[in-house]
Scaffold this motif. Structure first.
Motif, PDB file in Angstrom:
ATOM      1  N   ARG A  18       0.673  -1.237   0.014  1.00 37.75           N
ATOM      2  CA  ARG A  18       0.124  -0.008  -0.032  1.00 37.75           C
ATOM      3  C   ARG A  18       0.908   1.427   0.035  1.00 37.75           C
ATOM      4  O   ARG A  18       0.556   2.094  -0.758  1.00 37.75           O
ATOM      5  CB  ARG A  18      -0.898   0.017   1.087  1.00 37.75           C
ATOM      6  N   THR A  22       1.137   5.395  -2.397  1.00 38.98           N
ATOM      7  CA  THR A  22       0.619   6.328  -1.581  1.00 38.98           C
ATOM      8  C   THR A  22       1.098   7.758  -2.302  1.00 38.98           C
ATOM      9  O   THR A  22       0.487   8.922  -1.755  1.00 38.98           O
ATOM     10  CB  THR A  22       0.972   6.466   0.088  1.00 38.98           C
ATOM     11  N   ASP A  27      -8.313   8.606  -2.612  1.00 36.62           N
ATOM     12  CA  ASP A  27      -8.972   8.074  -1.474  1.00 36.62           C
ATOM     13  C   ASP A  27      -9.507   6.834  -1.497  1.00 36.62           C
ATOM     14  O   ASP A  27     -10.271   6.515  -2.277  1.00 36.62           O
ATOM     15  CB  ASP A  27     -10.156   9.500  -1.274  1.00 36.62           C
ATOM     16  N   GLU A  28      -9.063   5.787  -0.404  1.00 40.92           N
ATOM     17  CA  GLU A  28      -9.549   4.587  -0.477  1.00 40.92           C
ATOM     18  C   GLU A  28     -10.749   4.266   0.150  1.00 40.92           C
ATOM     19  O   GLU A  28     -11.102   3.062   0.110  1.00 40.92           O
ATOM     20  CB  GLU A  28      -8.331   3.660  -0.211  1.00 40.92           C
ATOM     21  N   GLY A  34     -13.770  -0.141   0.942  1.00 41.38           N
ATOM     22  CA  GLY A  34     -13.491   0.811   0.065  1.00 41.38           C
ATOM     23  C   GLY A  34     -14.363   1.754  -0.594  1.00 41.38           C
ATOM     24  O   GLY A  34     -15.417   2.525   0.074  1.00 41.38           O
ATOM     25  N   LYS A  35     -14.220   2.031  -1.784  1.00 40.64           N
ATOM     26  CA  LYS A  35     -15.178   3.017  -2.485  1.00 40.64           C
ATOM     27  C   LYS A  35     -16.223   2.136  -3.477  1.00 40.64           C
ATOM     28  O   LYS A  35     -16.843   2.603  -4.473  1.00 40.64           O
ATOM     29  CB  LYS A  35     -14.283   3.767  -3.676  1.00 40.64           C
ATOM     30  N   ARG A  59      -5.858   7.305  -6.825  1.00 39.54           N
ATOM     31  CA  ARG A  59      -5.842   5.965  -6.360  1.00 39.54           C
ATOM     32  C   ARG A  59      -7.196   5.739  -5.569  1.00 39.54           C
ATOM     33  O   ARG A  59      -7.867   6.432  -5.089  1.00 39.54           O
ATOM     34  CB  ARG A  59      -4.840   6.001  -5.061  1.00 39.54           C
ATOM     35  N   SER A  60      -7.807   4.582  -5.650  1.00 36.84           N
ATOM     36  CA  SER A  60      -8.975   4.056  -4.845  1.00 36.84           C
ATOM     37  C   SER A  60      -8.924   2.730  -4.533  1.00 36.84           C
ATOM     38  O   SER A  60      -7.843   2.268  -4.529  1.00 36.84           O
ATOM     39  CB  SER A  60      -9.963   4.171  -6.188  1.00 36.84           C
ATOM     40  N   HIS A  61     -10.018   2.417  -3.853  1.00 35.45           N
ATOM     41  CA  HIS A  61     -10.007   0.799  -3.363  1.00 35.45           C
ATOM     42  C   HIS A  61     -11.412   0.126  -3.913  1.00 35.45           C
ATOM     43  O   HIS A  61     -12.332   0.592  -3.287  1.00 35.45           O
ATOM     44  CB  HIS A  61      -9.817   0.909  -1.951  1.00 35.45           C
ATOM     45  N   THR A  66      -6.415  -2.079  -3.536  1.00 33.99           N
ATOM     46  CA  THR A  66      -6.311  -0.820  -4.011  1.00 33.99           C
ATOM     47  C   THR A  66      -5.981  -0.857  -5.743  1.00 33.99           C
ATOM     48  O   THR A  66      -5.487  -1.719  -6.193  1.00 33.99           O
ATOM     49  CB  THR A  66      -4.731  -0.317  -3.467  1.00 33.99           C
TER      50      THR A  66
END
Length: 458
Positions: A18, A22, A27-28, A34-35, A59-61, A66
């Motif tokens: 992870r 970064t 926003d994860e 997550g999202k 970056r997302s999740h 991720t």
């Protein structure tokens, strides 16, 4: 070249730590989920909000991992054209489609993909395509005649879904496949439903369990039929073509290859076309001025109601093709496309390590206002030759691009134009006053309420 020598290498990868991602803004979201729920609820709005906040790389999740989202035509070109062979489609789509449609063409990489694509291309050459057009022409004419006999309100999406499924069965399997056609198409319906189900394990009573059962039925049917088709010879349907297709070394496709490719092509041919043709008709219903223009183009073909179509007729339907392309821009049948990087790479100044899950987003690109002024407006004139010359070649990517460009895109245009001819020659479509369709965009766009339209005979 033997087929063993082109098998895709088995990539061993570990998702990057992870902290190795970064440096990329984003926003994860919540732990674990997550999202994911935000994306499912509003995929278009979510990506637009994130891009406004973080830019064209963020970056997302999603779905437990991720992920990196790369946006815009340059991202599409990087990932789809993939000149450096650094993005795996197998490792991108596998977790979504691998259980039900393993080793479909979209799930193969690089040299193995090239060899299989070349073998399958025989089924989309002029001879077979003329046969498919004949089947489409007959099947669509008959179904439109049924609709014309009972005008009035109807739910268009389920009607179109049944039609595209029936057309795929006759064009791909042959008109005389026998009484098992209903069982086979039911199995495909279960497989497609399972491929987009939330629960990814075949637990009893779940769509995934029904999908796995459907795949077993499909595998059994094709495995039994392949030697029969080969012994019989001939046949212009896609299945017969694949039964006699060969690789570059002259070897026939294996039984497993044919099973996997037929399963995948049947799924792709009916599910994405159902979405695309439904959105096309929805736009014509909402824009009667364009409906009239296309009806005029159909009339200019000077075809009697029972006259068959040919390739010249299809070629003459320029406005229809432009309107269909605009419907695909507004609601691309594959709104996002996943890949996994198998090499370190750099994009927009960000160093991204091998093993990263990345995704591009045709839905976002197709609504970028600096490329598409008034992006929510239905305007087929965006696709004149002149307009297209001045756009980035990866600004419009409903069929993907590069080596993985949809093999059946000409089949899709053929079916859309054939449908438009019969539909507009016989019917007028409209929306009820005040009605606004409610669309679910992901994973494949479809109207939540079935798309309520009103048909009137002309």
């Amino acid at each position: 070249m033997s087929m063993q020598s082109v098998a895709s290498p088995v990539y061993s990868f570990t998702p990057p730590r992870r902290n190795s991602l970064t440096h990329i803004p984003g926003d994860e979201g919540w732990p674990f989920i997550g999202k994911t729920l935000e994306v499912l609820a509003d995929p278009k709005g979510q990506v637009e909000r994130q891009s406004k906040k973080y830019g064209l790389v963020y970056r997302s999740h999603l779905f437990g991992e991720t992920s990196l989202v790369l946006l815009g035509p340059e991202a599409n070109e990087l990932v789809l054209f993939d000149q450096a062979k650094q993005f795996s489609s197998t490792l991108g789509w596998g977790r979504i489609l691998g259980l039900l449609f393993p080793r479909g063409l979209m799930l193969l990489d690089f040299e193995e993909h090239r060899v299989h694509r070349r073998a399958l291309s025989v089924a989309f050459k002029s001879g077979p395509m003329k046969s498919y057009l004949g089947e489409l022409d007959t099947g669509i004419a008959a179904r439109v005649a049924q609709w014309k006999a009972k005008p009035g309100p109807m739910l268009f999406y389920p009607a179109m879904k049944q039609l595209t499924l029936d057309l795929a069965a006759t064009s791909f399997l042959g008109a005389g496949i026998g009484p098992e056609v209903d069982e086979i198409t039911d199995a495909f319906v279960d497989m497609v439903a399972a491929s987009v189900a939330v629960i990814r394990k075949p637990l009893p009573g779940t769509p995934m369990a029904r999908g796995v059962k459907g795949r077993k039925r499909i595998v059994a049917y094709f495995s039994e039929q392949i030697p029969l088709r080969r012994a019989r010879g001939g046949g212009d349907d896609l299945f017969s073509q694949l039964c006699h297709a060969t690789h570059e070394d002259g070897a026939l496709l294996s039984t497993q290859d044919i099973v996997d490719h037929m399963s995948f092509l049947m799924m792709a041919a009916h599910d994405t076309l159902t979405s695309s043709l439904t959105s096309f008709v929805g736009e014509l219903a909402a824009h009667p001025e364009w409906q009239q223009k296309l009806r005029g183009e159909v009339a200019s073909l000077d075809l009697a109601a029972d006259a068959p179509m040919n390739f010249d007729h299809l070629e003459a339907m320029k406005l229809t093709e432009m309107a269909f392309k605009e419907a695909l821009r507004l609601k691309p049948p594959v709104p996002s496309m996943p890949r996994r990087s198998i090499k370190d790479f750099t994009f927009k100044g960000y160093a991204i390590p091998a093993g990263s899950m990345v995704g591009i987003n045709p839905l976002f690109t197709h609504h970028m206002p600096d490329i598409w002024p008034e992006p929510e407006k239905f305007d087929p004139l965006r696709f004149t030759d002149e307009a297209q010359r001045h756009r980035h070649r990866f600004a419009w990517v409903p069929y993907g691009g590069g080596a993985h460009m949809c093999l059946g895109l000409h089949f899709a245009y053929m079916q859309a134009k054939c449908f438009a001819r019969h539909f507009l020659q016989n019917l007028e479509v409209s929306l009820e006053p005040g009605y606004k369709p409610d669309w679910q965009i992901w994973p494949i766009p479809k109207p939540r309420d079935g798309l309520r339209v009103v048909l009137k005979a002309v």
